[in-house]
Scaffold this motif. Structure first.
Motif, PDB file in Angstrom:
ATOM      1  N   ILE A 189     -21.377 -42.818  -0.623  1.00 52.97           N
ATOM      2  CA  ILE A 189     -21.785 -44.184  -0.191  1.00 52.97           C
ATOM      3  C   ILE A 189     -20.914 -44.172   1.060  1.00 52.97           C
ATOM      4  N   ASP A 190     -21.826 -44.766   2.079  1.00 52.02           N
ATOM      5  CA  ASP A 190     -21.088 -45.053   3.497  1.00 52.02           C
ATOM      6  C   ASP A 190     -20.807 -46.630   3.514  1.00 52.02           C
ATOM      7  N   PHE A 191     -19.610 -47.177   3.869  1.00 49.47           N
ATOM      8  CA  PHE A 191     -19.041 -48.362   3.668  1.00 49.47           C
ATOM      9  C   PHE A 191     -19.669 -49.039   4.931  1.00 49.47           C
ATOM     10  N   LYS A 192     -20.041 -48.239   6.056  1.00 45.48           N
ATOM     11  CA  LYS A 192     -20.266 -49.040   7.358  1.00 45.48           C
ATOM     12  C   LYS A 192     -21.360 -50.034   7.047  1.00 45.48           C
ATOM     13  N   ASN A 193     -22.237 -49.645   6.154  1.00 45.00           N
ATOM     14  CA  ASN A 193     -23.500 -50.447   5.948  1.00 45.00           C
ATOM     15  C   ASN A 193     -23.744 -50.676   4.429  1.00 45.00           C
ATOM     16  N   LEU A 194     -22.851 -50.192   3.729  1.00 43.88           N
ATOM     17  CA  LEU A 194     -22.801 -50.125   2.116  1.00 43.88           C
ATOM     18  C   LEU A 194     -24.226 -49.357   1.811  1.00 43.88           C
ATOM     19  N   LYS A 195     -24.492 -48.194   2.220  1.00 44.11           N
ATOM     20  CA  LYS A 195     -25.523 -47.401   2.074  1.00 44.11           C
ATOM     21  C   LYS A 195     -25.318 -46.318   1.093  1.00 44.11           C
ATOM     22  N   GLY A 196     -26.274 -46.185   0.197  1.00 42.24           N
ATOM     23  CA  GLY A 196     -26.187 -45.034  -0.928  1.00 42.24           C
ATOM     24  C   GLY A 196     -26.982 -43.844  -0.604  1.00 42.24           C
ATOM     25  N   TYR A 197     -26.531 -42.619  -0.509  1.00 38.93           N
ATOM     26  CA  TYR A 197     -27.182 -41.264  -0.289  1.00 38.93           C
ATOM     27  C   TYR A 197     -27.036 -40.526  -1.541  1.00 38.93           C
ATOM     28  N   ASN A 198     -27.893 -39.531  -1.652  1.00 36.75           N
ATOM     29  CA  ASN A 198     -27.827 -38.250  -2.681  1.00 36.75           C
ATOM     30  C   ASN A 198     -27.829 -37.180  -1.730  1.00 36.75           C
ATOM     31  N   THR A 199     -26.550 -36.270  -1.802  1.00 35.17           N
ATOM     32  CA  THR A 199     -26.529 -35.188  -1.265  1.00 35.17           C
ATOM     33  C   THR A 199     -26.638 -33.910  -2.454  1.00 35.17           C
ATOM     34  N   ASP A 200     -26.617 -34.173  -3.499  1.00 39.82           N
ATOM     35  CA  ASP A 200     -26.699 -33.038  -4.625  1.00 39.82           C
ATOM     36  C   ASP A 200     -27.826 -32.309  -4.286  1.00 39.82           C
ATOM     37  N   GLY A 201     -29.001 -32.687  -4.171  1.00 43.79           N
ATOM     38  CA  GLY A 201     -30.268 -31.942  -3.769  1.00 43.79           C
ATOM     39  C   GLY A 201     -30.166 -31.140  -2.571  1.00 43.79           C
ATOM     40  N   ILE A 202     -29.709 -31.646  -1.245  1.00 44.14           N
ATOM     41  CA  ILE A 202     -29.804 -30.885  -0.291  1.00 44.14           C
ATOM     42  C   ILE A 202     -28.371 -29.868  -0.354  1.00 44.14           C
ATOM     43  N   GLY A 203     -27.419 -30.223  -1.186  1.00 46.26           N
ATOM     44  CA  GLY A 203     -26.639 -29.042  -1.450  1.00 46.26           C
ATOM     45  C   GLY A 203     -27.146 -27.860  -2.133  1.00 46.26           C
ATOM     46  N   ALA A 204     -27.968 -28.207  -2.993  1.00 46.43           N
ATOM     47  CA  ALA A 204     -28.630 -27.148  -3.865  1.00 46.43           C
ATOM     48  C   ALA A 204     -29.447 -26.300  -2.848  1.00 46.43           C
ATOM     49  N   ILE A 205     -30.426 -27.156  -2.086  1.00 40.82           N
ATOM     50  CA  ILE A 205     -31.206 -26.597  -1.100  1.00 40.82           C
ATOM     51  C   ILE A 205     -30.762 -25.432  -0.176  1.00 40.82           C
ATOM     52  N   LYS A 206     -29.534 -26.162   0.615  1.00 42.49           N
ATOM     53  CA  LYS A 206     -28.671 -25.293   1.443  1.00 42.49           C
ATOM     54  C   LYS A 206     -28.177 -23.961   0.610  1.00 42.49           C
ATOM     55  N   ALA A 207     -27.777 -24.211  -0.250  1.00 42.46           N
ATOM     56  CA  ALA A 207     -27.064 -22.867  -0.978  1.00 42.46           C
ATOM     57  C   ALA A 207     -28.325 -21.951  -1.177  1.00 42.46           C
ATOM     58  N   ILE A 208     -29.187 -22.184  -1.662  1.00 41.15           N
ATOM     59  CA  ILE A 208     -30.325 -21.299  -1.987  1.00 41.15           C
ATOM     60  C   ILE A 208     -30.860 -20.653  -0.506  1.00 41.15           C
ATOM     61  N   GLU A 209     -30.950 -21.549   0.669  1.00 44.73           N
ATOM     62  CA  GLU A 209     -31.616 -21.125   1.686  1.00 44.73           C
ATOM     63  C   GLU A 209     -30.791 -19.932   2.482  1.00 44.73           C
ATOM     64  N   GLU A 210     -29.457 -19.827   1.825  1.00 40.23           N
ATOM     65  CA  GLU A 210     -28.544 -18.541   2.323  1.00 40.23           C
ATOM     66  C   GLU A 210     -29.256 -17.509   1.865  1.00 40.23           C
ATOM     67  N   VAL A 211     -30.012 -17.545   0.718  1.00 40.02           N
ATOM     68  CA  VAL A 211     -30.685 -16.297   0.205  1.00 40.02           C
ATOM     69  C   VAL A 211     -32.194 -16.210   0.698  1.00 40.02           C
ATOM     70  N   THR A 212     -32.856 -17.196   0.335  1.00 40.23           N
ATOM     71  CA  THR A 212     -34.269 -17.294   0.571  1.00 40.23           C
ATOM     72  C   THR A 212     -34.747 -18.768   0.864  1.00 40.23           C
ATOM     73  N   GLY A 213     -35.814 -18.921   1.713  1.00 35.53           N
ATOM     74  CA  GLY A 213     -36.543 -20.232   1.855  1.00 35.53           C
ATOM     75  C   GLY A 213     -37.081 -20.780   0.737  1.00 35.53           C
TER      76      GLY A 213
END
Length: 283
Positions: free
Chosen positions: A94-118
């Motif tokens: 959550i970013d309280f500047k505008n009370l906006k919600g995000y989900n960074t779990d998926g991008i965390g997994a993508i970036k982890a995998i992309e260290e090895v393969t696309g």
């Protein structure tokens, strides 16, 4: 840590939170950049969620990470959602500047995998159909996978998630099936992602979802569990000559995304990773 009247507060809400590795990771990053920030974990039960969000907003807290059991229920108290968080139906930042919600779990997994393969053009198998699987599956689709297969013990849950991903129009080739038949799905897979809690400390001797004989040498195997670092599944992957991707990397990269959302600063990944490894006694 030098706490002053001007110190900006970010943190984690969940129940429980005492096991979290996020405070040392984020505080190490703030220290390295000389930023006047501190990251704190707050144990908030379900009955206190609404007042926690309203109170944090009133107290000028800058941002929250959100963990179990609040990732879905917290949406009710936010002003807006990032596009992918809306598709996933769950929020971990959550970013309280505008009370906006995000989900960074998926991008965390993508970036982890992309260290090895696309991801683009690959055949991906995801084990599990819970919250982590949901977040990762939408990002796998967003990043251009050729096909996605979701496997679960409860096949109807896998089928429902597969239907939701297809309806996003991000990917057309989505299948579902039983995790008990994972060996048949791995023959043509490029990437296996395990989002189940199997093998998580203290259950480090759990039966893995797949054995080495089910895998091939070109397979990339990612386990979202990060404690222990080398899970029973990753041990089987190494035995098969497959390429392991460690859960600590997902934790690292989802945290880095949150850091940048809150601060607008580039995350010192190496500092965060060193703090994580020290916390997990890997250094």
């Amino acid at each position: 840590m030098n706490i002053k009247g001007s110190t900006n507060i970010v943190g984690l809400i969940g129940h429980p939170v005492e096991h979290s590795f996020s405070p040392p990771m984020h505080n190490a990053a703030f220290k390295a950049l000389g930023m006047d920030y501190a990251y704190v974990a707050f144990d908030v039960g379900p009955e206190g969620l609404k007042s926690a969000i309203e109170g944090a907003d009133a107290l000028n807290i800058k941002g929250f990470n959100v963990t179990i059991p609040h990732k879905v229920d917290v949406i009710e108290y936010l002003n807006e959602l990032d596009e992918v968080a809306e598709l996933i139906g769950a929020v971990n930042t959550i970013d309280f500047k505008n009370l906006k919600g995000y989900n960074t779990d998926g991008i965390g997994a993508i970036k982890a995998i992309e260290e090895v393969t696309g991801i683009k053009g690959k055949n991906v198998v995801v084990a599990g159909a819970g919250g982590a699987s949901r977040a990762i599956s939408f990002y796998i689709a967003k990043y251009g996978a050729q096909s996605l297969t979701i496997l679960n013990r409860n096949e109807s849950k896998a089928q429902n998630l597969a239907g939701d991903v297809v309806s996003s129009d991000l990917i057309s080739d989505v299948k579902s099936g039983s995790i008990s038949e994972i060996d048949t799905y791995l023959r043509d897979a490029d990437i296996l992602i395990d989002t189940t809690p199997l093998g998580m400390n203290p259950h480090i001797d759990d039966e893995p979802i797949a054995k080495s004989e089910d895998m091939h040498g070109d397979l990339v195997v990612f386990d979202a569990v990060y404690n222990p670092n080398e899970t029973v599944l990753l041990k089987e992957a190494i035995k098969a000559g497959a390429k392991p991707v460690y859960g600590i990397k997902m934790l690292l990269y989802q945290g880095a995304e949150s850091f940048e959302i809150w601060t607008g600063r580039k995350t010192p990944i190496d500092v965060m990773e060193k703090a994580l490894k020290q916390t997990l006694n890997l250094e």
